[in-house]
Design a protein around this motif. Structure first.
Motif, PDB file in Angstrom:
ATOM      1  N   VAL A  48       5.658  11.688  -1.407  1.00  0.00           N
ATOM      2  CA  VAL A  48       4.867  11.099  -2.498  1.00  0.00           C
ATOM      3  C   VAL A  48       5.605   9.873  -3.040  1.00  0.00           C
ATOM      4  O   VAL A  48       5.021   8.784  -3.203  1.00  0.00           O
ATOM      5  N   LYS A  49       6.921  10.014  -3.270  1.00  0.00           N
ATOM      6  CA  LYS A  49       7.692   8.871  -3.793  1.00  0.00           C
ATOM      7  C   LYS A  49       7.726   7.742  -2.761  1.00  0.00           C
ATOM      8  O   LYS A  49       7.636   6.568  -3.117  1.00  0.00           O
ATOM      9  N   GLU A  50       7.850   8.114  -1.472  1.00  0.00           N
ATOM     10  CA  GLU A  50       7.910   7.078  -0.429  1.00  0.00           C
ATOM     11  C   GLU A  50       6.611   6.265  -0.407  1.00  0.00           C
ATOM     12  O   GLU A  50       6.645   5.033  -0.352  1.00  0.00           O
ATOM     13  N   VAL A  51       5.467   6.950  -0.486  1.00  0.00           N
ATOM     14  CA  VAL A  51       4.174   6.235  -0.476  1.00  0.00           C
ATOM     15  C   VAL A  51       4.095   5.309  -1.692  1.00  0.00           C
ATOM     16  O   VAL A  51       3.702   4.140  -1.582  1.00  0.00           O
ATOM     17  N   ILE A  52       4.465   5.817  -2.852  1.00  0.00           N
ATOM     18  CA  ILE A  52       4.357   4.982  -4.069  1.00  0.00           C
ATOM     19  C   ILE A  52       5.315   3.789  -3.987  1.00  0.00           C
ATOM     20  O   ILE A  52       4.969   2.679  -4.396  1.00  0.00           O
ATOM     21  N   ASP A  53       6.508   4.017  -3.412  1.00  0.00           N
ATOM     22  CA  ASP A  53       7.515   2.948  -3.402  1.00  0.00           C
ATOM     23  C   ASP A  53       7.250   1.878  -2.338  1.00  0.00           C
ATOM     24  O   ASP A  53       7.630   0.720  -2.513  1.00  0.00           O
ATOM     25  N   ARG A  54       6.589   2.266  -1.221  1.00  0.00           N
ATOM     26  CA  ARG A  54       6.369   1.278  -0.136  1.00  0.00           C
ATOM     27  C   ARG A  54       5.101   0.472  -0.422  1.00  0.00           C
ATOM     28  O   ARG A  54       4.089   0.555   0.283  1.00  0.00           O
ATOM     29  N   ILE A  55       5.189  -0.360  -1.471  1.00  0.00           N
ATOM     30  CA  ILE A  55       4.021  -1.102  -1.973  1.00  0.00           C
ATOM     31  C   ILE A  55       3.412  -1.992  -0.891  1.00  0.00           C
ATOM     32  O   ILE A  55       2.203  -2.171  -0.822  1.00  0.00           O
ATOM     33  N   ASN A 345      15.519  19.764 -15.771  1.00  0.00           N
ATOM     34  CA  ASN A 345      15.074  18.491 -15.172  1.00  0.00           C
ATOM     35  C   ASN A 345      13.561  18.317 -15.281  1.00  0.00           C
ATOM     36  O   ASN A 345      12.946  17.665 -14.452  1.00  0.00           O
ATOM     37  N   ALA A 346      12.933  18.895 -16.345  1.00  0.00           N
ATOM     38  CA  ALA A 346      11.461  18.832 -16.459  1.00  0.00           C
ATOM     39  C   ALA A 346      10.971  17.395 -16.410  1.00  0.00           C
ATOM     40  O   ALA A 346       9.939  17.102 -15.819  1.00  0.00           O
ATOM     41  N   ALA A 347      11.714  16.480 -17.045  1.00  0.00           N
ATOM     42  CA  ALA A 347      11.227  15.089 -17.119  1.00  0.00           C
ATOM     43  C   ALA A 347      11.352  14.367 -15.775  1.00  0.00           C
ATOM     44  O   ALA A 347      10.851  13.259 -15.616  1.00  0.00           O
ATOM     45  N   ASN A 348      11.975  15.022 -14.799  1.00  0.00           N
ATOM     46  CA  ASN A 348      12.122  14.417 -13.481  1.00  0.00           C
ATOM     47  C   ASN A 348      10.850  14.668 -12.652  1.00  0.00           C
ATOM     48  O   ASN A 348      10.862  15.324 -11.631  1.00  0.00           O
ATOM     49  N   HIS A 349       9.727  14.160 -13.163  1.00  0.00           N
ATOM     50  CA  HIS A 349       8.451  14.388 -12.484  1.00  0.00           C
ATOM     51  C   HIS A 349       7.771  13.043 -12.213  1.00  0.00           C
ATOM     52  O   HIS A 349       8.214  12.006 -12.718  1.00  0.00           O
ATOM     53  N   VAL A 350       6.689  13.100 -11.440  1.00  0.00           N
ATOM     54  CA  VAL A 350       5.949  11.861 -11.172  1.00  0.00           C
ATOM     55  C   VAL A 350       4.527  11.949 -11.734  1.00  0.00           C
ATOM     56  O   VAL A 350       3.609  11.315 -11.228  1.00  0.00           O
ATOM     57  N   ALA A 351       4.354  12.737 -12.787  1.00  0.00           N
ATOM     58  CA  ALA A 351       3.010  12.902 -13.379  1.00  0.00           C
ATOM     59  C   ALA A 351       2.473  11.573 -13.902  1.00  0.00           C
ATOM     60  O   ALA A 351       1.268  11.360 -13.929  1.00  0.00           O
ATOM     61  N   PHE A 352       3.377  10.680 -14.339  1.00  0.00           N
ATOM     62  CA  PHE A 352       2.936   9.358 -14.799  1.00  0.00           C
ATOM     63  C   PHE A 352       3.146   8.305 -13.706  1.00  0.00           C
ATOM     64  O   PHE A 352       3.205   7.111 -13.988  1.00  0.00           O
ATOM     65  N   GLY A 353       3.272   8.750 -12.468  1.00  0.00           N
ATOM     66  CA  GLY A 353       3.534   7.820 -11.380  1.00  0.00           C
ATOM     67  C   GLY A 353       4.972   7.334 -11.433  1.00  0.00           C
ATOM     68  O   GLY A 353       5.825   7.937 -12.107  1.00  0.00           O
ATOM     69  N   ARG A 354       5.255   6.240 -10.738  1.00  0.00           N
ATOM     70  CA  ARG A 354       6.594   5.645 -10.804  1.00  0.00           C
ATOM     71  C   ARG A 354       6.504   4.201 -10.323  1.00  0.00           C
ATOM     72  O   ARG A 354       5.503   3.770  -9.753  1.00  0.00           O
ATOM     73  N   GLY A 355       7.581   3.453 -10.572  1.00  0.00           N
ATOM     74  CA  GLY A 355       7.647   2.080 -10.090  1.00  0.00           C
ATOM     75  C   GLY A 355       6.672   1.171 -10.815  1.00  0.00           C
ATOM     76  O   GLY A 355       6.334   1.380 -11.983  1.00  0.00           O
ATOM     77  N   ALA A 356       6.162   0.176 -10.062  1.00  0.00           N
ATOM     78  CA  ALA A 356       5.359  -0.890 -10.676  1.00  0.00           C
ATOM     79  C   ALA A 356       4.160  -0.361 -11.440  1.00  0.00           C
ATOM     80  O   ALA A 356       3.806  -0.880 -12.501  1.00  0.00           O
ATOM     81  N   HIS A 357       3.498   0.676 -10.904  1.00  0.00           N
ATOM     82  CA  HIS A 357       2.256   1.146 -11.535  1.00  0.00           C
ATOM     83  C   HIS A 357       2.488   2.311 -12.502  1.00  0.00           C
ATOM     84  O   HIS A 357       1.515   2.955 -12.915  1.00  0.00           O
ATOM     85  N   THR A 358       3.742   2.591 -12.859  1.00  0.00           N
ATOM     86  CA  THR A 358       3.988   3.688 -13.819  1.00  0.00           C
ATOM     87  C   THR A 358       2.998   3.577 -14.954  1.00  0.00           C
ATOM     88  O   THR A 358       2.754   2.486 -15.494  1.00  0.00           O
ATOM     89  N   CYS A 359       2.449   4.713 -15.355  1.00  0.00           N
ATOM     90  CA  CYS A 359       1.385   4.753 -16.362  1.00  0.00           C
ATOM     91  C   CYS A 359       1.679   3.836 -17.548  1.00  0.00           C
ATOM     92  O   CYS A 359       2.678   3.997 -18.245  1.00  0.00           O
ATOM     93  N   LEU A 360       0.770   2.910 -17.768  1.00  0.00           N
ATOM     94  CA  LEU A 360       0.898   1.987 -18.903  1.00  0.00           C
ATOM     95  C   LEU A 360       0.860   2.753 -20.225  1.00  0.00           C
ATOM     96  O   LEU A 360       1.509   2.380 -21.201  1.00  0.00           O
ATOM     97  N   GLY A 361       0.071   3.840 -20.243  1.00  0.00           N
ATOM     98  CA  GLY A 361      -0.112   4.583 -21.499  1.00  0.00           C
ATOM     99  C   GLY A 361       0.818   5.767 -21.643  1.00  0.00           C
ATOM    100  O   GLY A 361       0.583   6.635 -22.476  1.00  0.00           O
ATOM    101  N   ASN A 362       1.925   5.814 -20.853  1.00  0.00           N
ATOM    102  CA  ASN A 362       2.726   7.054 -20.870  1.00  0.00           C
ATOM    103  C   ASN A 362       3.336   7.351 -22.241  1.00  0.00           C
ATOM    104  O   ASN A 362       3.393   8.492 -22.672  1.00  0.00           O
TER     105      ASN A 362
END
Ligand code: HEM
Length: 424
Positions: A48-55, A345-362
């Motif tokens: 999941v992280k690889e797909v999001i990161d390989r823009i 490590n609860a906050a170590n999640h990708v519920a708000f996405g990651r990288g460039a498109h990380t949730c604007l409203g997080n």
């Protein structure tokens, strides 16, 4: 090269409750192709992280897909053409365009701006809950989880005068048009096109009014947004961004609130830990969004033939990166299905996405959820699902949801009389 197994992942039962499927996926197939569709799903935290990161390989530029199934229908097209042109901004754009849009809107969602909203967010939560708890039981979805984020967005954008029902109708129409609710019939699509046109016209009136006389709201921030050397947002760009704020901000928060309350009801030990110390609520919110992940996935389109996890993925295919699965990957989260508000490590999640498109409203979402759960605890004790309630999740490609959550409770004091915890 690996062969990707084909699986009927779009079965309604699987979409309504995908968690058992994820468990199998971690062991046997971290990536599948959905039978009968040009769609690949990835499940593990790593993929999941690889797909999001390989823009450059997995693009967010899927504009045509968001036009609805009948973009060639003349009657629907005529309505669309009466409005402003479709432009690709934020969640449906790639760098460098995305970077420009993000810079322009980031300030409007900055921490000081969100912090300033806290008092009005709390007032909304208190009013809705005071009203709902006048009865012995109420539907938490209809009376709180739906109107609360819509009212917050109305305040944020300065849309109070339009009415919460209208804003909610528009927000649902926008979400449906972008495919959030799966296939829709032609009549509904016509209705959606009309709603979106009405939305565009009202929003443009408001944007023009704010250009003439600014107010302390986000639309004023957006029409005035400038980054050094950049031109301001034009009308079509403003509308595209406002559409996304509506679509992305309402349903996600509604689902987090509903699924979050159900988790607390089902886990009274965790609820009582949070009630004992409200300082634990922000961590509880992280655990709710980790374990429930509204949305369950983010979408990408394959920019050119590429290789993922040793398999070739063809240009033009869609990829669903199941963030909801990654957040339950046992390689990252021990005992991942357990709701544990003290998880380190609860906050170590990708519920708000990651990288460039990380949730604007997080930051806004985190604030809304924290204030909402504080107010729920301050207003009600002994919250239970009302007897005889049907808790079947509705299948959805991105957001499986509960249509209703009827609850009973014992009512605490009127909100005005409740003492605030220190520091708030
Ligand atoms: C619990 C609540 C929420 C969750 C779980 C959530 C989740 C997400 C996720 C996963 C993405 C990334 C999409 C991608 O990578 O393709 C995203 C993007 C976005 N979200 Fe949220 N969201 C929430 C609330 C909100 C709110 C309250 C707003 C605004 C009022 C908002 C506005 C946006 C926007 C505009 C984007 C696109 C950002 C970009 O592409 O640069 N979201 N959200």
């Amino acid at each position: 090269m690996k062969i990707v197994p084909e699986v009927d992942f779009f079965q309604p039962e699987t979409l309504a409750s995908p968690f058992e499927f994820y468990e199998q996926a971690f062991h046997c197939h971290p990536m599948v192709k959905v039978s009968g569709h040009d769609v690949y799903c990835v499940f593990t935290d790593k993929l999941v992280k690889e797909v999001i990161d390989r823009i450059e390989d997995f693009s967010s530029d899927f504009g045509p897909f968001t036009m609805g199934a009948r973009a060639n229908d003349p009657e629907i097209n005529a309505i669309i053409e009466a409005g402003w042109p479709f432009v690709k901004t934020l969640v449906i754009s790639d760098p460098p365009e995305h970077t420009r849009y993000r810079k322009l809107v980031n300030k409007a969602f900055s921490k000081p701006r969100i912090d300033r909203l806290e008092a009005s967010i709390r007032t909304i939560a208190e009013r809705l809950l005071n009203q709902a708890t006048q009865k012995a039981r109420f539907d938490f979805v209809a009376e709180f989880a739906v109107p609360f984020p819509v009212e917050v967005i109305c305040d944020l954008l300065g849309l109070r005068e339009l009415g919460v029902e209208t804003v909610k109708r528009w927000s649902d129409a926008i979400l449906e048009q972008s495919g959030g609710r799966g296939l829709i019939d032609r009549e509904r699509e016509l209705h959606i096109a009309r709603e979106i046109l009405a939305f565009q016209r009202s929003m443009m009136d408001i944007c023009n009014a704010r250009r003439a006389h600014g107010k302390a709201d986000l639309i004023t921030d957006l029409v005035n947004a400038r980054v050094e050397g950049e031109r301001p947002l034009d009308d079509a760009e403003l509308l595209s961004i406002l559409k996304q704020i509506m679509a992305a901000g309402n349903e996600t928060t509604t689902i987090a609130l509903t699924r979050g309350l159900l988790l607390l009801i089902k886990n009274p030990d965790q609820q009582s830990l949070a009630r004992q110390d409200y300082g634990r609520i922000p961590a509880m919110v992280e655990e709710i969004v980790r374990i429930e992940s509204p949305p369950q996935s983010v979408w990408r389109v394959v920019a050119h033939d590429t290789v993922l996890d040793g398999a070739v993925i063809p240009k033009g295919a869609m990829v669903m990166a199941r963030t909801g699965a990654a957040n339950r990957d046992p390689a990252v989260h021990s005992n991942p299905g357990k709701f544990d508000i003290q998880r380190e490590n609860a906050a170590n999640h990708v519920a708000f996405g990651r990288g460039a498109h990380t949730c604007l409203g997080n930051m806004l979402a985190r604030k809304e959820l924290t204030v909402a759960f504080e107010t729920i605890f301050e207003t009600m004790d002994e919250i239970q699902v009302a007897e005889g309630s049907d808790l079947t999740y509705v299948a959805d490609l991105v957001h499986p949801y509960l249509a209703r959550l009827p609850i009973t409770f014992s009512r605490k004091r009127e909100r005005q009389a409740i003492s605030r915890r220190p520091g708030l």
